[in-house]
Motif scaffolding. Sequence first.
Motif, short mmCIF file in Angstrom:
data_model
loop_
_atom_site.label_atom_id
_atom_site.label_comp_id
_atom_site.label_asym_id
_atom_site.label_seq_id
_atom_site.Cartn_x
_atom_site.Cartn_y
_atom_site.Cartn_z
N SER A 22 0.80 -1.19 0.06
CA SER A 22 0.07 0.09 -0.02
C SER A 22 0.93 1.03 -0.10
O SER A 22 0.54 2.38 -0.71
CB SER A 22 -1.05 -0.06 1.24
OG SER A 22 -0.23 0.03 2.28
N GLU A 23 2.10 1.27 0.50
CA GLU A 23 2.83 2.54 0.80
C GLU A 23 3.44 2.51 -0.81
O GLU A 23 3.67 3.80 -1.20
CB GLU A 23 3.94 2.15 1.77
CG GLU A 23 3.57 2.27 3.36
CD GLU A 23 4.44 2.35 4.15
OE1 GLU A 23 5.80 2.28 3.69
OE2 GLU A 23 4.48 2.25 5.44
N SER A 28 -4.46 2.91 0.77
CA SER A 28 -4.70 2.44 1.92
C SER A 28 -4.39 0.87 2.09
O SER A 28 -4.77 0.06 0.92
CB SER A 28 -6.01 2.98 2.56
OG SER A 28 -6.96 2.20 1.65
N ARG A 29 -3.95 0.37 3.27
CA ARG A 29 -3.79 -1.17 3.36
C ARG A 29 -5.39 -1.57 3.11
O ARG A 29 -5.29 -2.66 2.40
CB ARG A 29 -3.55 -1.55 4.67
CG ARG A 29 -3.13 -2.81 4.78
CD ARG A 29 -2.76 -3.27 6.32
NE ARG A 29 -4.07 -3.07 6.98
CZ ARG A 29 -5.05 -3.92 7.14
NH1 ARG A 29 -4.98 -5.06 6.15
NH2 ARG A 29 -6.15 -3.66 7.75
N GLN A 30 -6.53 -1.34 3.31
CA GLN A 30 -7.73 -1.62 3.08
C GLN A 30 -8.07 -1.99 1.58
O GLN A 30 -8.49 -2.64 1.32
CB GLN A 30 -8.88 -0.98 3.69
CG GLN A 30 -8.82 -0.67 5.44
CD GLN A 30 -7.79 -0.05 5.85
OE1 GLN A 30 -6.92 0.88 5.23
NE2 GLN A 30 -7.58 -0.13 7.48
N SER A 31 -7.49 -0.75 0.92
CA SER A 31 -7.50 -1.29 -0.47
C SER A 31 -6.91 -2.29 -1.16
O SER A 31 -7.71 -2.88 -1.77
CB SER A 31 -7.40 0.07 -1.33
OG SER A 31 -7.75 1.38 -0.94
N LYS A 140 -3.73 11.49 -0.97
CA LYS A 140 -3.14 11.02 0.06
C LYS A 140 -2.21 11.84 0.94
O LYS A 140 -1.94 12.81 0.74
CB LYS A 140 -2.13 9.97 -0.63
CG LYS A 140 -2.88 9.32 -1.89
CD LYS A 140 -3.82 8.13 -1.13
CE LYS A 140 -4.49 7.29 -2.21
NZ LYS A 140 -5.49 6.35 -1.77
#
Length: 290
Positions: A22-23, A28-31, A140
């Motif tokens: 995600s980074e 986002s990590r959820q994505s 972001k």
Amino acid sequence: MTLGEKIYKLRTEKNLSQGDLSELLEVSRQSVSKWENGAATPDLDKIIKLSEIFGITIDELVKSEEVSPSAPEEPKDKVIVIKKESGFPPRKIVGTVLLSLSAVIAFMCFAIGGLEGALAGIILSSPLILCAIVCFAFKKNVGLWCAWAVFFCVDIYLRVATGTSSAVILNFQTLSFIIKSGEFLRILLAAAQLAAILSLILATIFRFRKIPLESKKTPLIFWGIYGAMKILLAVFSASHLYREIMHNLLASAEVWVYTLCHSLYVWIYTGFFVAAVALTIRYIYTKKNK
């Protein structure tokens, strides 16, 4: 194998966590979790970045590997439908609320003090205005940029109103003078300013450290601009023109004008310094993990 399953497989092969991926993608990590679960589809620009990160072509990423022998051959040219997010993003809602609050503050100050009051209201609500601009301008890292915006407003105010900055802690001669004069509140404010800016620099470096950067030219450019601005400031401070300007400002009791301009200049080269450090860390991290 679906696109989500393929993303999961390639991510684990690269020993990347969902947070790491995600980074790298600036999402986002959820994505990432939704993509892997099949609950959402990456945008086209993210698919391109995924193919670059995994070292495969876009066709290899999006094409299914499992094809039934009895199934008819699918056309080679397929149209990939990318779902776009719709609606008014939450960040823009927050930005609208912040702008509305700043307008209310400015109107109340105008009602109390006229035009001068309105100007004071705008200055008072400047952190809200800058944060609103951040909410509209950035998709972001909104929280990080808002933190920088708020600290910028507070730091400029302290420099102009009290003459206090984080440089006080780093200048032994100035620090000794303040201690002898008993102005311990200025020392506390300067220490708080220094702690705040160091925290923001570390947060910025930590946030962007894993984004790949192959060329060292970009950080060198930022280091060059930062160095040139520092040298220019030192040369100007030692010049006759500087002494003449300060004499005129002292005579007219308008020293705050120089303080404001100097503070803005310091913030500009500080921005180049932070960017140079962050870009250097990104370059080193990329080379180390290549």
